[in-house]
Design an enzyme around this catalytic site. Structure first.
Site: not given
Length: 245
Positions: A90, A155-157, A159, A188
């Site tokens: 996480n 960040y997208a890469a 994830k 969230i």
């Protein structure tokens, strides 16, 4: 309870989604290793709550970018709590900005923590899971890894990389009874999303017209950690109110 006798290692487990997941797994019988960096206060509070549930718990300071530190931490968890049955990756950060102006340091930090950190943790548990012919690996990805997001190239890469890595690990370890899956949260209610207001255009795109709670993600993690998901591997479970549908 579902997870009686199990030990779960949760990175980024002192607060936010990690804390919610650690508490949910403990509520359902698991002993918990809380792995974190940063101030000790939140980790101590999380451990107290887990102890109040009657579960064993211990916290460990570990920078997941450091392979040697990861290996030492996993060994320590085994010595203190007996084993690792469930690994929840996480730990994560954001360093947002448009690609044209993004600094290399910001790109590298996000990839190193979010993606390479998970790689280090999985590899540290890999042989033990393979030997025991059991184990649950849960990687916390994001809908950004599925659909992208402006200002979050790094960040997208990271994830999206988690999703691909999880599929590969699932194929490598499936014959040994080890499951590896992702959870892809949407909006969230955490510190990362505290600046998102109800009239935010992105939030208005969510079919359920609201943000999710850490509990929603924790419930998904409980399912993927439990025997009820023993025939599910290589999957990405979206917890996003339908945003990425």
């Amino acid at each position: 309870m579902k997870l009686d006798g199990k030990v779960a290692l949760v990175t980024g487990g002192s607060q936010g989604l990690g804390r919610a997941i650690a508490l949910k797994l403990a509520e359902n019988g698991a002993d918990i290793a809380v792995v974190y960096v940063g101030p000790a206060g939140p980790a101590e509070e999380t451990c107290k709550e887990i102890e109040a549930l009657g579960r064993r718990v211990k916290s460990y300071v570990c920078d997941v970018r450091d392979e040697a530190a990861v290996n030492e931490t996993v060994t320590a968890v085994g010595a203190d709590l007996g084993k690792v049955d469930i690994l929840v990756n996480n730990a994560g950060v954001t360093r947002d900005g448009l690609m044209v102006g993004m600094k290399d340091d910001d790109y590298n930090m996000v990839l190193d923590i979010n993606l390479k950190g998970a790689f280090h943790m999985i590899r540290a548990c890999y042989r033990d899971f393979m030997r025991k012919r059991s184990g649950k690996i849960i990687n916390i990805s994001s809908i950004a890894g599925l659909v992208g997001n402006v200002g979050q190239v790094n960040y997208a890469a990271s994830k999206a990389g988690l999703i691909g890595m999880s599929k590969s690990v699932a194929k490598e370890l499936g014959s040994r009874g080890v499951c590896c899956n992702c959870i892809a949260p949407g909006f969230i209610e955490t510190d990362m999303t505290k600046n998102i207001t109800e009239d935010n255009p992105l939030l208005l795109q969510v079919p359920m017209k609201r943000m999710g709670s850490p509990e929603d993600v924790a419930n998904a993690a409980l399912f993927l950690a439990s025997p009820e998901s023993d025939y599910i591997t290589g999957e990405t479970l979206r917890v996003d109110g339908g945003l990425a549908t």
